[in-house]
Design a protein around this motif. Structure first.
Motif, short mmCIF file in Angstrom:
data_model
loop_
_atom_site.label_atom_id
_atom_site.label_comp_id
_atom_site.label_asym_id
_atom_site.label_seq_id
_atom_site.Cartn_x
_atom_site.Cartn_y
_atom_site.Cartn_z
N ASP A 113 0.79 -1.38 0.14
CA ASP A 113 0.03 0.09 0.19
C ASP A 113 0.89 1.30 0.03
O ASP A 113 1.67 1.58 0.89
N LEU A 114 0.92 1.88 -0.98
CA LEU A 114 1.81 3.00 -1.30
C LEU A 114 1.38 4.28 -0.68
O LEU A 114 0.22 4.60 -0.48
N LYS A 115 2.60 4.93 0.19
CA LYS A 115 2.31 6.06 0.71
C LYS A 115 3.09 7.34 0.40
O LYS A 115 4.41 7.23 0.01
N ILE A 116 2.75 8.67 0.54
CA ILE A 116 3.63 9.66 -0.12
C ILE A 116 3.20 10.70 0.77
O ILE A 116 2.12 10.93 1.25
N ALA A 117 4.30 11.68 1.22
CA ALA A 117 4.28 12.83 1.98
C ALA A 117 4.70 13.70 1.16
O ALA A 117 5.43 13.79 0.15
N ILE A 118 3.86 14.88 1.06
CA ILE A 118 3.95 16.34 0.19
C ILE A 118 3.89 17.56 1.23
O ILE A 118 2.96 17.81 1.98
N ALA A 119 5.05 18.40 0.93
CA ALA A 119 5.16 19.72 1.52
C ALA A 119 5.22 20.83 0.52
O ALA A 119 5.53 20.58 -0.75
N TYR A 120 5.03 21.95 0.71
CA TYR A 120 5.32 23.05 -0.31
C TYR A 120 5.87 24.35 0.67
O TYR A 120 5.68 24.29 1.66
N ASP A 121 6.30 25.39 -0.18
CA ASP A 121 6.84 26.42 0.37
C ASP A 121 5.83 27.70 0.02
O ASP A 121 4.71 27.54 -0.29
#
Length: 567
Positions: free
Chosen positions: A89-97
Motif C-alpha cells: 500500500d503506497l504512501k507519499i508525503a507532500i510539502a510546499y513552500d
C-alpha cells in the motif's frame, strides 16, 4: 510576426488540443501571435531534473512549471512506484513552500497520486523542506515531494522528489523514473482526485521533527550562556518562520529578535532583491536590527529553509558575514570536538562534503581520525553515502552553498537544526570569553588559512544554455596550462571520469558518478572548479586558495579571476 521554428510550433500546437484547459490554450495562442521568443523558451526543451530536483519558470509549455508538467511527473512517478512496490500500500508525503502557486500545485500533485490510489500525507500549510525529508521516514512513506524553487527568483517554482530513505533521487533511479515520465502523453495524467486517499497533516509531524532537531542540535549549553546570547533571525519571507523560532524557544534561547518585515511568507519576496542568504544584501535588514539590538549573531534562511546565512561579530565589534565554507568549517570542527569529548569517536563515523567545497574540511576531519567522504554537488549525494555505508554514522555534512545537516535524522540540508547548532556554538564561545569569529581564527591557525570565492555568470534562455556548454567545451578541449602564474598540475574531468596528473602524464579513474564538472589544481595549492548550475541558468567557478597565513590570499583570488576573465 517573428519566424517560429516549425518544431517549436508543432510542440506548441499539441497544447491547443482538448487535453489542456481553455486558459492554457488561450495563453499559447497569444504567445504564437505576439511573443515568439517566450514561446521558443517555453518549448525548446523539456524541464529536467538537476542537482536540486526540477526547477523552472512558471507558465505554459514543456519547459515551464505548470499543472501539466508536474502532473506528468507525478503520473510517471505513480507508475514507477507501482512497478517497484507491487504488493504494498503506497504512501507519499507532500510539502510546499511560500511561492506563488505552491499550495495549488501541491494539491494538483496530491490529486494525481490519489487518483492512482496512492495514500497522500499533505501538509495543511507551508513547511520547511527538511521537515518533509524527516516526514518520509517518520511516516514510513515510499516517496516524498516538496514544491519549492529554493532561493530562485519569484517567477520560479520546482518539484523535489525524495525516496524511502528521506534523500533525494540519485542515479540510476532518477533515470528510470524520467524514462517512465517520458513514455507518457499529457492525456495519460489522472487529474481526478480520490479524496479518500488524501490526509492532511501538521502537528503530528511538527512535534517529533522539532524534538529530533533539539536532540541532534543541542550540546549541553548552560542556561546562563543561552540567556546571554542575543540572536537576530530572518526567514526572508519563507517557511522557516514555522519552525526555527519554535525550536530555539524550546532549546531555551530567549533573546531572539525576528525581522518582522520579513516574517510573513510572501512569494514576491518584497524586501529583498533575491531571497538567497548567500547574497549579503539579503541580510541587510537583519544586520540593521542586529546593530540596534547589539546582537551577537544574525541568521537568515532561504525560502524553503534548507540553507542559512550567518553573520557574527569580529574583535572590533563589526558584523561579518561568513561564507558557506567558513560556516561548514566551524560546525564540523565543533561537532567533531563534541563527539571526541563524549568519547563517541570509534572509527565508525564519517563526515560528508562535496567536490566544490573547501579542501580544508578533509584536513580537519582526518585530523580527528574520522572518515571523510566527498561527492558531487548536492545533498542527495551525502544522503546516498548514508545509505551506501550503513556501518558508518554521519556526524555532519555540508557544502559551500550554505547548506548543512547534523546527523542523519534528516537526509537533506537542514537550516532548522543547523541554526540551533550555530546558536549553541555562539553561546558556548561567548561564555568562554571568545566568539564564533575567534573560533574560526583558531581553526585556521591549526590547519592553515583557506579562502574561497564563488563566481556565478548568468546565461539565460536557450542561447545562454548553449553558451555555457561552449565555455565548458573550450575548457575541456583547450585546458589552461597555468592559472595566475602557477602551473596546472592536475585536471579532474568528471564527465569522462578521468583525473590527469600533468607532472608525470598518468591518469586515474574518478570513482564518483559522472557530471559535467572540471577541476584544475595548480602548483601553489589553488583549486578551481567549473560547472553549470543544476538549478539556475548559470555557470559557476569555485576558487579555493590557501597559505600558512591570511596574507596575500585575496590578491591570489583576484589574480585567478582576472586571468580566467570571469568577472
Amino acid at each position: 510576426m517573428r519566424y517560429i521554428d516549425p518544431i517549436i510550433l508543432e510542440k506548441a500546437n499539441t497544447w491547443l488540443t482538448p487535453t489542456f484547459d481553455t486558459e492554457t490554450q488561450h495563453t499559447i495562442k497569444e504567445l504564437i501571435a505576439y511573443d515568439s521568443e517566450t514561446l521558443e523558451d517555453s518549448f525548446y526543451k523539456n524541464l529536467e531534473f538537476g542537482t536540486g530536483g526540477m526547477r523552472g519558470i512558471m507558465g505554459v509549455g514543456d519547459n515551464r512549471i505548470n499543472k501539466y508538467t508536474l502532473g506528468k511527473n507525478t503520473q510517471g512517478l505513480s507508475n514507477y512506484l507501482k512497478k517497484s512496490f507491487p504488493s504494498e500500500d503506497l504512501k507519499i508525503a507532500i510539502a510546499y513552500d511560500c511561492r506563488h502557486n505552491s499550495k495549488e500545485l501541491a494539491k494538483v500533485v496530491s490529486d494525481v497520486f490519489s487518483a492512482n490510489r496512492i495514500k497522500v500525507f499533505l501538509f495543511s500549510d507551508l513547511r520547511p523542506t527538511p521537515e518533509l525529508s524527516f516526514a518520509v521516514r517518520y511516516l514510513n512513506c515510499h516517496c516524498g515531494i516538496v514544491l519549492t524553487a529554493s532561493h530562485n527568483p519569484p517567477e520560479y517554482n520546482g518539484y523535489k522528489v525524495y525516496w524511502q530513505d528521506g534523500g533525494q533521487l540519485v542515479p540510476p533511479q532518477d533515470e528510470a523514473i524520467i524514462a517512465e515520465i517520458n513514455a507518457l502523453e499529457y492525456a495519460d495524467i489522472k487529474f481526478e482526485a480520490n479524496e479518500e486517499f488524501i490526509q492532511f497533516i501538521d502537528e503530528e509531524v511538527d512535534a517529533p521533527f522539532s524534538e529530533a532537531s533539539l536532540k541532534n542540535g543541542s550540546f549541553h549549553t548552560s542556561k546562563e550562556a543561552k540567556d546571554n546570547l542575543k540572536i537576530v533571525f530572518t526567514s526572508l519571507h519563507g517557511t522557516s518562520i514555522t519552525m526555527i523560532p519554535r525550536v530555539l524557544e524550546k532549546a531555551g534561547y530567549k533573546n531572539l529578535s525576528i525581522v518582522e518585515a520579513q516574517a510573513e511568507p510572501n512569494g514576491d519576496f518584497p524586501t529583498v532583491v533575491s531571497p538567497n542568504p548567500e547574497e549579503p544584501e539579503a541580510l541587510k535588514m537583519a544586520l540593521e536590527l542586529a546593530e540596534k539590538e547589539k546582537a551577537d549573531i544574525v541568521i537568515g534562511t532561504d525560502p524553503d529553509c534548507d540553507r542559512l546565512g550567518i553573520a557574527v561579530r569580529n574583535p572590533q565589534g563589526t558584523m561579518v558575514l561568513l561564507n558557506g565554507n567558513q560556516a561548514m568549517i566551524i560546525k564540523t570542527h565543533f561537532l567533531l570536538e563534541q563527539w571526541k569529548k563524549a568519547g563517541k569517536l570509534n572509527g565508525k563515523q564519517f563526515v560528508g562534503s562535496t567536490i566544490v567545497s573547501t579542501p580544508m574540511i578533509q584536513k580537519i576531519v582526518e585530523a580527528f581520525g574520522v572518515t571523510y567522504m566527498e561527492g558531487l554537488t548536492g545533498f542527495k549525494w551525502i544522503a546516498k553515502m548514508i545509505k551506501d555505508f550503513p556501518e558508518l554514522t554521519l556526524i555532519g555534512g555540508g557544502e559551500e552553498s550554505f547548506g548543512y545537516m547534523v546527523g542523519d535524522f534528516v537526509r537533506d540540508k537542514d537550516a532548522v537544526t543547523a541554526t540551533l547548532l550555530s546558536c549553541e556554538i555562539a553561546a558556548q564561545k561567548k561564555a568562554e570569553g571568545s566568539s564564533i569569529y575567534m573560533y574560526l581564527q583558531e581553526i585556521y591557525k591549526e590547519f592553515g588559512h583557506y579562502q574561497e570565492k564563488l563566481i556565478s555568470m548568468v546565461k539565460k534562455g536557450k542561447s545562454g544554455a548553449e553558451e555555457i556548454q561552449e565555455i565548458l567545451k573550450t575548457y575541456r578541449n583547450n585546458p589552461p596550462t597555468e592559472i595566475a602564474g602557477s602551473s596546472v598540475i592536475c585536471i579532474e574531468d568528471y564527465k569522462t571520469s578521468l583525473s590527469k596528473n600533468l607532472l608525470n602524464g598518468s591518469s586515474s579513474a574518478i570513482q564518483i558518478p559522472k557530471s559535467n564538472v572540471l577541476i584544475f589544481y595548480t602548483e601553489d595549492g589553488s583549486k578551481i572548479a567549473v560547472r553549470p548550475s543544476g538549478t539556475e541558468p548559470k555557470i559557476k567557478f569555485y576558487i579555493s586558495v590557501n597559505g600558512k597565513n591570511e596574507e596575500g590570499l585575496q590578491e591570489k583570488i583576484a589574480a585567478i579571476i582576472q586571468d580566467l576573465n570571469i568577472h
